[in-house]
Write an enzyme that holds these catalytic residues in place. Structure first.
Site, short mmCIF file in Angstrom:
data_model
loop_
_atom_site.label_atom_id
_atom_site.label_comp_id
_atom_site.label_asym_id
_atom_site.label_seq_id
_atom_site.Cartn_x
_atom_site.Cartn_y
_atom_site.Cartn_z
N GLY A 190 29.61 44.15 79.34
CA GLY A 190 30.80 44.57 80.08
C GLY A 190 31.44 45.73 79.33
O GLY A 190 31.72 45.62 78.14
N THR B 263 34.58 48.26 79.01
CA THR B 263 35.95 48.43 79.48
C THR B 263 36.27 49.91 79.56
O THR B 263 36.22 50.61 78.55
CB THR B 263 36.97 47.73 78.56
OG1 THR B 263 37.10 48.46 77.35
CG2 THR B 263 36.55 46.29 78.27
N VAL C 224 30.59 42.90 74.86
CA VAL C 224 31.57 43.78 75.48
C VAL C 224 31.67 45.07 74.67
O VAL C 224 31.64 45.03 73.44
CB VAL C 224 32.97 43.09 75.53
CG1 VAL C 224 33.98 44.00 76.23
CG2 VAL C 224 32.90 41.75 76.24
N LYS C 225 31.78 46.16 75.42
CA LYS C 225 31.97 47.45 74.76
C LYS C 225 33.37 47.94 75.05
O LYS C 225 33.82 47.95 76.20
CB LYS C 225 30.94 48.44 75.32
CG LYS C 225 31.18 49.87 74.90
CD LYS C 225 30.05 50.74 75.39
CE LYS C 225 30.35 52.20 75.18
NZ LYS C 225 29.20 53.04 75.44
N THR C 226 34.07 48.35 74.00
CA THR C 226 35.42 48.83 74.20
C THR C 226 35.77 49.87 73.16
O THR C 226 34.91 50.30 72.39
CB THR C 226 36.42 47.64 74.18
OG1 THR C 226 37.66 48.08 74.74
CG2 THR C 226 36.68 47.10 72.77
#
Ligand code: 5RP
Length: 291
Positions: free
Chosen positions: A172, A174, A202-204
């Protein structure tokens, strides 16, 4: 007829050695099936628990981004130093040799270009195709607070459902657009939503207070590099992110737009996998660059 076991050596069942049950090394990932874990273990190094992903999927909405005009020339020399490549299936098939044998994370969403509303994305590839090219994960963007927030979240959950059927992790991502805030409060919300909805990682973006982001996210987080920074600043950001709980980087422009991209990815690896201090990694970068 199968050959019979005629060995004279006495069989050994190691009756005094209980079989070990390994706990999977990656945060929050112990309950997945074998294929999912195996794919994650190709992206994340089991020894350090971290990953250096090289992101060069920017063309899917931005066309030939600076540094990516010819990925065959600029990216292939970097690929051996990445743990995983984040890219589109188009560039995978047209440019990346299958014999490179690198873990790949495929961009699976798309639709609007930079000329339009970016949050209006849809799933843009079939899970069968991710399996066909032996991908280790697929990625889609969520635009929390964006105009098409719900649509982007549904893209994520649809991919997760398809991925769970075949053991494909979903990353996912962001999004932080012009109108979206980039602070810990927002990033905590967006990353936690991805994890709650079933993203395997998750990549943010790195923000001050990042330790609260990683603490509140039950699955691994990798940071995007964002806009090109001076090399020392990019290494400092990577160091702080890892120190505050990130499981790696998914860095693009700060590597392929560097004045010495191979030196930069090698320096990033030292920070991510060996906790090298940024000043020392920068010295290494300068040394490699000047050689
Ligand atoms: C685009 C992406 C890119 O892969 C990624 O964010 C770009 O990496 P960088 O910011 O380090 O250039 O997910 O939405």
């Amino acid at each position: 007829m199968p050959e019979s076991d005629t060995s004279k050596i006495e069989k050994n069942f190691y009756l005094d050695v209980p079989q070990k049950s390994e706990v999977f090394f990656l945060k929050g990932s112990n309950s997945y099936d074998w294929g999912m874990k195996n794919r994650l273990a190709r992206i994340f190094d089991a020894a350090s628990g971290k990953t250096v992903m090289l992101a060069f999927d920017h063309g899917y909405f931005q066309g030939p981004t600076t540094g990516l005009e010819r990925p065959d020339i600029t990216i292939l020399p970097l690929a051996p130093y990445a743990d995983a490549l984040m890219l589109t299936r188009g560039v995978l098939r047209s440019v990346i040799p299958p014999s490179l044998n690198k873990a790949t994370v495929l961009r699976a969403s798309g639709g609007p270009s930079i000329l339009k509303e970016l949050s209006n994305e849809y799933i843009a590839m079939d899970m069968d195709d991710a399996l066909r090219v032996n991908a280790c994960a697929v990625a889609t963007q969520v635009f929390i607070g964006g105009e098409y927030e719900t649509q982007s979240v549904m893209n994520l959950t649809k991919l997760i459902d398809q991925g769970l059927k075949v053991g494909m992790p979903v990353l996912g991502v962001t999004a932080v657009g012009k109108e979206l805030t980039r602070d810990a409060n927002y990033i905590r919300l967006a990353t936690r939503m991805c994890a709650e909805l079933g993203a395997a990682f998750v990549k943010t973006y790195y923000v001050p207070g990042f330790e609260t982001v990683t603490a509140a996210c039950p699955v691994p987080i990798v940071i995007a590099g964002g806009k090109k920074l001076p090399e020392l600043e990019a290494l400092e950001m990577a160091y702080r992110a890892i120190d505050q709980g990130a499981s790696g980087v998914d860095m693009g422009r700060n590597i392929f737009q560097s004045e010495a991209p191979v030196a930069m990815i090698k320096a990033v690896r030292k920070v991510v996998h060996e906790n090298m201090k940024p000043t020392q990694a920068y010295e290494m970068f300068l040394d490699l660059k000047n050689r």
